[in-house]
Scaffold this motif. Structure first.
Motif, PDB file in Angstrom:
ATOM      1  N   CYS A  12       0.823  -1.215   0.000  1.00 35.59           N
ATOM      2  CA  CYS A  12       0.000   0.000   0.000  1.00 35.59           C
ATOM      3  C   CYS A  12       0.853   1.259   0.000  1.00 35.59           C
ATOM      4  O   CYS A  12       0.337   2.356  -0.141  1.00 35.59           O
ATOM      5  CB  CYS A  12      -0.989   0.009   1.169  1.00 35.59           C
ATOM      6  SG  CYS A  12      -0.249   0.289   2.783  1.00 35.59           S
ATOM      7  N   SER A  72      -4.188   2.462  -0.039  1.00 35.96           N
ATOM      8  CA  SER A  72      -3.857   2.873  -1.396  1.00 35.96           C
ATOM      9  C   SER A  72      -5.135   3.300  -2.106  1.00 35.96           C
ATOM     10  O   SER A  72      -6.214   2.732  -1.879  1.00 35.96           O
ATOM     11  CB  SER A  72      -3.215   1.708  -2.148  1.00 35.96           C
ATOM     12  OG  SER A  72      -3.140   1.996  -3.528  1.00 35.96           O
ATOM     13  N   THR A  74      -5.796   2.540  -4.890  1.00 32.55           N
ATOM     14  CA  THR A  74      -6.127   1.436  -5.795  1.00 32.55           C
ATOM     15  C   THR A  74      -6.798   0.264  -5.081  1.00 32.55           C
ATOM     16  O   THR A  74      -7.092  -0.750  -5.725  1.00 32.55           O
ATOM     17  CB  THR A  74      -4.857   0.920  -6.506  1.00 32.55           C
ATOM     18  OG1 THR A  74      -3.965   0.380  -5.524  1.00 32.55           O
ATOM     19  CG2 THR A  74      -4.168   2.033  -7.279  1.00 32.55           C
ATOM     20  N   GLU A  75      -7.037   0.386  -3.791  1.00 33.68           N
ATOM     21  CA  GLU A  75      -7.612  -0.724  -3.014  1.00 33.68           C
ATOM     22  C   GLU A  75      -9.018  -1.098  -3.504  1.00 33.68           C
ATOM     23  O   GLU A  75      -9.811  -0.222  -3.847  1.00 33.68           O
ATOM     24  CB  GLU A  75      -7.703  -0.369  -1.524  1.00 33.68           C
ATOM     25  CG  GLU A  75      -6.389  -0.091  -0.866  1.00 33.68           C
ATOM     26  CD  GLU A  75      -5.557  -1.334  -0.605  1.00 33.68           C
ATOM     27  OE1 GLU A  75      -6.008  -2.455  -0.890  1.00 33.68           O
ATOM     28  OE2 GLU A  75      -4.444  -1.159  -0.111  1.00 33.68           O
ATOM     29  N   GLU A  76      -9.292  -2.386  -3.460  1.00 31.55           N
ATOM     30  CA  GLU A  76     -10.631  -2.891  -3.774  1.00 31.55           C
ATOM     31  C   GLU A  76     -11.511  -2.949  -2.523  1.00 31.55           C
ATOM     32  O   GLU A  76     -12.726  -3.026  -2.617  1.00 31.55           O
ATOM     33  CB  GLU A  76     -10.540  -4.286  -4.404  1.00 31.55           C
ATOM     34  CG  GLU A  76      -9.866  -4.279  -5.764  1.00 31.55           C
ATOM     35  CD  GLU A  76     -10.665  -3.515  -6.802  1.00 31.55           C
ATOM     36  OE1 GLU A  76     -11.903  -3.610  -6.812  1.00 31.55           O
ATOM     37  OE2 GLU A  76     -10.036  -2.791  -7.600  1.00 31.55           O
ATOM     38  N   GLN A  98      -0.697   6.545  -3.249  1.00 25.37           N
ATOM     39  CA  GLN A  98      -0.800   6.232  -4.679  1.00 25.37           C
ATOM     40  C   GLN A  98      -1.917   7.031  -5.355  1.00 25.37           C
ATOM     41  O   GLN A  98      -2.616   6.528  -6.232  1.00 25.37           O
ATOM     42  CB  GLN A  98      -0.965   4.726  -4.879  1.00 25.37           C
ATOM     43  CG  GLN A  98       0.181   3.931  -4.277  1.00 25.37           C
ATOM     44  CD  GLN A  98      -0.010   2.437  -4.336  1.00 25.37           C
ATOM     45  OE1 GLN A  98      -0.892   1.920  -4.999  1.00 25.37           O
ATOM     46  NE2 GLN A  98       0.852   1.712  -3.629  1.00 25.37           N
ATOM     47  N   HIS A 101      -2.012   7.262  -9.229  1.00 24.22           N
ATOM     48  CA  HIS A 101      -2.259   6.062 -10.045  1.00 24.22           C
ATOM     49  C   HIS A 101      -3.467   6.307 -10.946  1.00 24.22           C
ATOM     50  O   HIS A 101      -4.511   6.770 -10.482  1.00 24.22           O
ATOM     51  CB  HIS A 101      -2.509   4.854  -9.137  1.00 24.22           C
ATOM     52  CG  HIS A 101      -2.433   3.554  -9.852  1.00 24.22           C
ATOM     53  ND1 HIS A 101      -3.433   3.100 -10.685  1.00 24.22           N
ATOM     54  CD2 HIS A 101      -1.469   2.599  -9.873  1.00 24.22           C
ATOM     55  CE1 HIS A 101      -3.100   1.922 -11.171  1.00 24.22           C
ATOM     56  NE2 HIS A 101      -1.906   1.603 -10.695  1.00 24.22           N
ATOM     57  N   GLU A 103      -5.680   4.395 -12.154  1.00 21.82           N
ATOM     58  CA  GLU A 103      -6.887   3.655 -11.790  1.00 21.82           C
ATOM     59  C   GLU A 103      -7.274   3.868 -10.334  1.00 21.82           C
ATOM     60  O   GLU A 103      -8.132   3.168  -9.797  1.00 21.82           O
ATOM     61  CB  GLU A 103      -6.678   2.165 -12.073  1.00 21.82           C
ATOM     62  CG  GLU A 103      -6.483   1.872 -13.554  1.00 21.82           C
ATOM     63  CD  GLU A 103      -6.125   0.426 -13.817  1.00 21.82           C
ATOM     64  OE1 GLU A 103      -6.353  -0.432 -12.940  1.00 21.82           O
ATOM     65  OE2 GLU A 103      -5.606   0.158 -14.914  1.00 21.82           O
ATOM     66  N   GLY A 104      -6.620   4.830  -9.701  1.00 21.16           N
ATOM     67  CA  GLY A 104      -6.887   5.097  -8.291  1.00 21.16           C
ATOM     68  C   GLY A 104      -8.239   5.754  -8.048  1.00 21.16           C
ATOM     69  O   GLY A 104      -8.769   6.456  -8.910  1.00 21.16           O
ATOM     70  N   ARG A 105      -8.777   5.495  -6.867  1.00 16.55           N
ATOM     71  CA  ARG A 105     -10.030   6.102  -6.418  1.00 16.55           C
ATOM     72  C   ARG A 105      -9.793   6.685  -5.024  1.00 16.55           C
ATOM     73  O   ARG A 105     -10.227   6.115  -4.015  1.00 16.55           O
ATOM     74  CB  ARG A 105     -11.141   5.056  -6.396  1.00 16.55           C
ATOM     75  CG  ARG A 105     -11.457   4.460  -7.759  1.00 16.55           C
ATOM     76  CD  ARG A 105     -12.572   3.443  -7.652  1.00 16.55           C
ATOM     77  NE  ARG A 105     -12.560   2.762  -6.361  1.00 16.55           N
ATOM     78  CZ  ARG A 105     -12.394   1.469  -6.173  1.00 16.55           C
ATOM     79  NH1 ARG A 105     -12.234   0.686  -7.179  1.00 16.55           N
ATOM     80  NH2 ARG A 105     -12.399   0.938  -4.970  1.00 16.55           N
TER      81      ARG A 105
END
Length: 148
Positions: A12, A72, A74-76, A98, A101, A103-105
């Protein structure tokens, strides 16, 4: 400056953030054990991921002034239970890593950290250094390390 312990799952960004906070060159290093620096405690992600090892995080938290929960962008999902900060008698902050990134949220990670109980949340990228100075300013506010 306040001493901070960084907690979060593997990959992370705890070690990379540690390097950024210390002004070091960023390079991947797998954290195998607790890394205890002057003002930063970098923890292995497995300690947050494994119930049998999580007790070590509680013990090391007593060595710090501030607990930093990292997620992060990018974590799901979040490893942190709702209102988990109530289990610690230290100041707890959230750190979204991150954020650069593609695709980061970061807003989703922020909501999960708020659900965990974090009231103060920082958004950082160790690579672009976005948010790093704000985090350093926060940790140095008040000058010296808080008494334990």
């Amino acid at each position: 400056m306040k001493k901070i312990i960084l907690m979060g799952r593997s990959e992370c960004g705890k070690t990379t953030l540690t390097q950024a906070l210390k002004g070091e060159r960023l390079q991947y290093e797998k954290t195998q054990s607790m890394n205890y620096y002057d003002l930063i405690i970098d923890t292995p992600g497995e300690y947050a991921e494994n119930k049998a090892l999580a007790g070590a995080l509680a013990l090391y938290a007593y060595e710090a002034d501030v607990v930093g929960l990292l997620l992060s962008a990018t974590e799901e999902y979040s490893l942190f239970s709702p209102n988990i900060v109530s289990l610690v008698n230290r100041e707890v902050i959230g750190i979204v890593t991150q954020i650069d990134h593609p695709e980061g949220r970061p807003e989703q990670a922020k909501e999960w950290l708020k659900l965990a109980g974090c009231e103060k949340i920082f958004f950082v990228s160790s690579y672009t250094r976005e948010g790093i100075e704000e985090l350093i300013d926060y940790l140095t506010k008040g000058g010296e390390r808080n008494p334990s």
